[in-house]
Design a protein around this motif. Structure first.
Motif, PDB file in Angstrom:
ATOM      1  N   LYS A 252       1.467   2.939   6.674  1.00 52.75           N
ATOM      2  CA  LYS A 252       0.302   2.459   7.423  1.00 52.75           C
ATOM      3  C   LYS A 252       0.334   0.944   7.546  1.00 52.75           C
ATOM      4  CE  LYS A 252      -3.340   5.941   6.967  1.00 52.75           C
ATOM      5  NZ  LYS A 252      -4.729   6.182   6.494  1.00 52.75           N
ATOM      6  N   SER A 253       0.844   0.297   6.512  1.00 46.32           N
ATOM      7  CA  SER A 253       0.938  -1.166   6.516  1.00 46.32           C
ATOM      8  C   SER A 253       2.370  -1.582   6.212  1.00 46.32           C
ATOM      9  CB  SER A 253      -0.006  -1.765   5.466  1.00 46.32           C
ATOM     10  OG  SER A 253       0.235  -3.156   5.300  1.00 46.32           O
ATOM     11  N   SER A 254       2.841  -2.615   6.887  1.00 46.64           N
ATOM     12  CA  SER A 254       4.198  -3.125   6.652  1.00 46.64           C
ATOM     13  C   SER A 254       4.227  -4.251   5.626  1.00 46.64           C
ATOM     14  CB  SER A 254       4.802  -3.624   7.968  1.00 46.64           C
ATOM     15  OG  SER A 254       4.003  -4.670   8.509  1.00 46.64           O
TER      16      SER A 254
ATOM     17  N   ARG B 154       7.547  10.191   7.656  1.00 42.77           N
ATOM     18  CA  ARG B 154       6.500   9.295   7.178  1.00 42.77           C
ATOM     19  C   ARG B 154       6.706   7.885   7.730  1.00 42.77           C
ATOM     20  NH1 ARG B 154       6.223  10.790   0.691  1.00 42.77           N
ATOM     21  NH2 ARG B 154       5.825  13.032   0.938  1.00 42.77           N
TER      22      ARG B 154
ATOM     23  N   SER C  20       0.836  -1.205   0.000  1.00 43.97           N
ATOM     24  CA  SER C  20       0.000   0.000   0.000  1.00 43.97           C
ATOM     25  C   SER C  20       0.871   1.255   0.000  1.00 43.97           C
ATOM     26  CB  SER C  20      -0.902   0.011   1.235  1.00 43.97           C
ATOM     27  OG  SER C  20      -1.546   1.271   1.374  1.00 43.97           O
TER      28      SER C  20
ATOM     29  N   GLU D 137      -0.098   4.085   1.284  1.00 47.09           N
ATOM     30  CA  GLU D 137      -0.587   4.957   2.344  1.00 47.09           C
ATOM     31  C   GLU D 137       0.416   5.058   3.490  1.00 47.09           C
ATOM     32  OE1 GLU D 137      -4.398   3.539   3.525  1.00 47.09           O
ATOM     33  OE2 GLU D 137      -5.401   4.354   1.756  1.00 47.09           O
ATOM     34  N   TYR D 138       0.491   6.244   4.076  1.00 44.31           N
ATOM     35  CA  TYR D 138       1.397   6.465   5.198  1.00 44.31           C
ATOM     36  C   TYR D 138       0.801   7.504   6.135  1.00 44.31           C
ATOM     37  CZ  TYR D 138       2.670  10.700   2.616  1.00 44.31           C
ATOM     38  OH  TYR D 138       2.624  11.899   1.950  1.00 44.31           O
ATOM     39  N   ILE D 139       1.383   7.587   7.320  1.00 46.11           N
ATOM     40  CA  ILE D 139       1.005   8.628   8.274  1.00 46.11           C
ATOM     41  C   ILE D 139       2.260   9.413   8.619  1.00 46.11           C
ATOM     42  CG2 ILE D 139      -0.936   7.359   9.237  1.00 46.11           C
ATOM     43  CD1 ILE D 139       0.869   6.548  11.567  1.00 46.11           C
TER      44      ILE D 139
END
Length: 392
Positions: free
Chosen positions: A257-259, A254, A230, A232-234
């Motif tokens: 969100k998923s590893s 950053r 993915s 996506e990150y935070i």
């Protein structure tokens, strides 16, 4: 699930496959647009949209129906053999180019819309040069082999399709997120949290266990060839940033969100064989037995994983060098003396790096700068502990 005990024993046929010329190589024939290309197509489409075509008023929907199958004009490849395209072009009637995702020695990766499956895919377009086409056929064979096993779906990129278009092998795969290297680069080379590194390590080792059970050696593991599933990150606070004139936004970094990851690029993958002495792996992730010309096997993949994990912990490649003796000296500096049995077996190619059963360092050092580059490296344990964050 198929039994992993049924391992292939015969070497893979690496010869390029020959097949009949398919419809997608020439594009569908649309009478109204058959002989048109480039600016002419644009003019006709514009005229049709305005209702000025000779057949009467044509609806916008009908115009789009015609345009979606238009074959792009023939363009010469660039000087390096890369396919020249424009966003919005069709790659066969099935795929529409949406964006460029990346480029490498092999060619380019494009994000494309798959009209049949109604989803975005990644298409690897190989340079129109024989050696790269041959390597692409090897990769296709490997991907198809891996796809026979259910376990590959969680660790290896999945091939959807492949075709030959205007002298370019095109490999269609699932669309994934950025590579670990690209994520590091866009994150200003800040390290990953140790919890993420652990999860990545677990998945990489499981992937290699699966591949090695099949007698396959990847031979080119590196952050560029490991993709996050993915994008996506935070953003989280980065407490390691110096307070001296920090850049805007540098107090945050950053975190994915998923590893979840998948391994890609199987163009150099090979079955385990004896007497494999040719050079494999990208420099920074190359095992000592490869440099010394001792032959290599499954351990060369494990060595690469170790280098990758340290890089994720620190944000920088562990062995930043382009010279063999310096590279070996860095290994000794970080890990301790190379095993005597390896140095003793060094072949004629590696003998210039070894003297009387020990590494020819610093006697064989090329420059003072080279010696400094080696001396500044800490031991592995200290290197990791200096950079990893405390586990939550």
């Amino acid at each position: 699930m198929e039994c992993l005990a049924e391992m292939p024993h015969a070497p893979l046929d690496r010869r390029p496959r020959k097949r009949q010329r398919l419809g997608w190589d020439v594009g569908p024939e649309i009478p109204q647009l058959k002989k048109l290309c480039g600016e002419e197509v644009a003019n006709v489409i514009s005229a049709m949209t305005m209702g000025l075509s000779s057949g009467g008023i044509v609806s916008s929907q009908e115009t789009q129906g015609l345009f979606r199958f238009v074959t792009p004009p023939l363009r010469e490849d660039d000087k390096d053999g890369h396919y020249v395209f424009a966003v919005g072009d069709n790659l066969t009637s099935r795929y529409r180019i949406n964006a460029k995702m990346g480029e490498g020695t092999f060619g380019q990766v494009l994000e494309c819309w798959d009209r049949e499956r109604k989803e975005m895919v990644a298409i690897k377009i190989i340079r129109g040069i024989k050696k790269y086409r041959d390597a692409a056929m090897i990769e296709i064979g490997m991907l198809e082999q891996l796809c026979k096993y259910e376990k590959s779906r969680s660790s290896c990129v999945q091939i959807r399709n492949w075709f030959d278009y205007r002298n370019h092998i095109c490999i269609v795969c699932e669309k994934l997120g950025p590579s670990l290297y690209d994520f590091l680069r866009k994150n200003s080379y800040r390290s990953f949290p140790v919890a993420i590194v652990r999860e990545v390590a677990k998945q990489l080792l499981e992937c290699l266990a699966f591949m090695h059970d099949l007698r396959l050696i990847h031979t080119d593991l590196k952050p560029e060839n490991i993709l996050l599933v993915s994008p996506e990150y935070i953003k989280v606070p980065d407490y390691k940033v110096s307070s001296c004139s920090p850049k805007e936004g540098s107090y945050y970094k950053r975190v994915p969100k998923s590893s979840s990851i998948k391994v890609i690029d199987f163009g150099s993958t090979t079955y385990d064989q004896q007497d494999q002495t040719y050079v494999v792996s990208t420099r920074h992730y190359r095992a000592p037995e490869v440099i010394l010309g001792l032959g290599w096997s499954y351990p060369c993949d494990i060595w690469s994983v170790g280098c990758i994990l340290v890089e994720l912990c620190t944000g920088e490649a562990l062995f930043q060098t382009h010279e063999n003796l310096e590279h070996l000296a860095m290994m000794e500096r970080v890990l301790g003396p190379l095993p005597y049995h390896m140095l003793k077996k060094a072949d004629r190619h590696g003998e210039k790096y070894v003297r009387k059963g020990r590494l020819n360092w610093p006697e064989g050092c090329a420059s003072r700068e080279s010696m400094k580059a080696v001396m500044k490296l800490p031991r592995l344990q200290n290197l990791v502990m200096q950079n990893v964050e405390q586990a939550a």
